[in-house]
Design an enzyme around this catalytic site. Structure first.
Site, PDB file in Angstrom:
ATOM      1  N   LYS A  20      41.937  34.739  54.725  1.00 19.43           N
ATOM      2  CA  LYS A  20      40.807  34.562  53.807  1.00 19.43           C
ATOM      3  C   LYS A  20      40.452  33.076  53.839  1.00 19.43           C
ATOM      4  O   LYS A  20      40.905  32.296  52.997  1.00 19.43           O
ATOM      5  CB  LYS A  20      41.208  34.994  52.393  1.00 19.43           C
ATOM      6  CG  LYS A  20      40.109  34.883  51.348  1.00 19.43           C
ATOM      7  CD  LYS A  20      39.241  36.094  51.326  1.00 19.43           C
ATOM      8  CE  LYS A  20      38.270  36.056  50.147  1.00 19.43           C
ATOM      9  NZ  LYS A  20      37.336  37.194  50.168  1.00 19.43           N
ATOM     10  N   ASP A  37      42.263  38.098  45.947  1.00 17.38           N
ATOM     11  CA  ASP A  37      42.102  38.750  47.249  1.00 17.38           C
ATOM     12  C   ASP A  37      43.077  38.187  48.279  1.00 17.38           C
ATOM     13  O   ASP A  37      43.648  38.928  49.090  1.00 17.38           O
ATOM     14  CB  ASP A  37      40.669  38.578  47.755  1.00 17.38           C
ATOM     15  CG  ASP A  37      39.664  39.357  46.926  1.00 17.38           C
ATOM     16  OD1 ASP A  37      40.077  40.278  46.199  1.00 17.38           O
ATOM     17  OD2 ASP A  37      38.461  39.041  47.009  1.00 17.38           O
ATOM     18  N   ALA A 101      33.523  36.302  52.484  1.00 17.28           N
ATOM     19  CA  ALA A 101      33.411  36.060  51.040  1.00 17.28           C
ATOM     20  C   ALA A 101      31.951  36.151  50.635  1.00 17.28           C
ATOM     21  O   ALA A 101      31.204  35.193  50.794  1.00 17.28           O
ATOM     22  CB  ALA A 101      33.980  34.688  50.676  1.00 17.28           C
ATOM     23  N   GLY A 102      31.538  37.328  50.175  1.00 23.28           N
ATOM     24  CA  GLY A 102      30.214  37.436  49.590  1.00 23.28           C
ATOM     25  C   GLY A 102      29.092  37.892  50.495  1.00 23.28           C
ATOM     26  O   GLY A 102      27.981  38.105  50.019  1.00 23.28           O
ATOM     27  N   LEU A 190      37.960  54.851  42.966  1.00 19.96           N
ATOM     28  CA  LEU A 190      39.313  54.887  42.415  1.00 19.96           C
ATOM     29  C   LEU A 190      39.320  54.384  40.984  1.00 19.96           C
ATOM     30  O   LEU A 190      38.550  53.492  40.616  1.00 19.96           O
ATOM     31  CB  LEU A 190      40.257  54.031  43.263  1.00 19.96           C
ATOM     32  CG  LEU A 190      40.496  54.498  44.701  1.00 19.96           C
ATOM     33  CD1 LEU A 190      41.488  53.572  45.375  1.00 19.96           C
ATOM     34  CD2 LEU A 190      41.000  55.930  44.731  1.00 19.96           C
TER      35      LEU A 190
END
Length: 221
Positions: A20, A37, A101-102, A190
């Site tokens: 990440k 994350d 990211a995004g 979920l």
């Protein structure tokens, strides 16, 4: 979804590592600011990496990275992120996934976007599609941009995010046709976040994912 991909690869007996490069928003864990994350990618990678190996750049505010960096008096750039990613990928065998990211065109600074990092790494791209109103236009435009940037799309997954949005299957069939790629997973909605899974817990999303097409590429973004 990245953690489920890592789990599926590991279930086949292959080592898997999640990166990440940039994260925005964090919490203090054992006296250190960490991103949720990135911590999840750590837990689902094996061999388990150090936090700084997974996430070299963490910004405190959960907002667009270039804005968060400006608030902290920092400057983001592709080059140091690229060096870190290349070093980590070169140090490991097996499968690796570099999480964004995004979105594809999220800015890093006045000139560069996070997509410039993926372009420099020359990695195939895995698209995660939230099935909701507007997903057709957003996904097709993103796929068009990825291909125009010279990268291939390794596959895509559908992620149900709303209990009330009904035309999910029609949207998936439309995207399969327009993208020219099969949907590798139809993830259900979920009640609890799979990022809360502890080491050794069964990932309830695994049965929904066909990871085999991704194994043609040992590294993806």
């Amino acid at each position: 979804m990245s953690c489920t991909v890592l789990d599926a690869v590991r279930a086949l007996g292959i080592s898997a590592f999640g990166l990440k490069p940039v994260a925005a928003g964090g919490e203090v864990v054992d006296g250190k600011l960490c991103n949720e994350d990135a911590l999840a990618l750590m837990r689902h990678s094996f061999p388990v990496p150090a936090y700084d190996e997974v996430n070299p750049c963490l910004l405190a505010s959960p907002i667009a990275p270039h804005i968060a960096a400006r608030e902290e008096g920092r400057t983001l750039a592709v080059e140091p992120l690229l060096r870190h990613c290349r070093d980590q990928l070169a140090a490991r065998d097996g499968f690796a996934l570099v999480e964004g990211a995004g979105g594809w065109r999220v800015p890093l600074n006045e000139r560069e976007c996070l997509s410039d990092l993926a372009i420099a790494l020359r990695l195939p791209v895995l698209l995660v599609v939230p099935i909701q109103l507007g997903c057709l236009n957003h996904t097709l435009l993103t796929a068009e941009a990825i291909r125009r940037d010279g990268l291939t799309i390794a596959g895509w997954v559908a992620n149900k995010v709303s209990p009330v949005y009904s035309p999910s299957e029609q949207n998936i069939l439309t995207l399969e046709d327009r993208l020219g790629l099969p949907c590798l997973a139809r993830f259900p909605l979920l009640s609890a976040s799979y990022t809360d899974l502890k080491e050794g817990d069964f990932n309830p999303l695994l049965p929904f994912l066909d990871v085999r097409p991704l194994l043609e590429n040992s590294r993806i973004a």
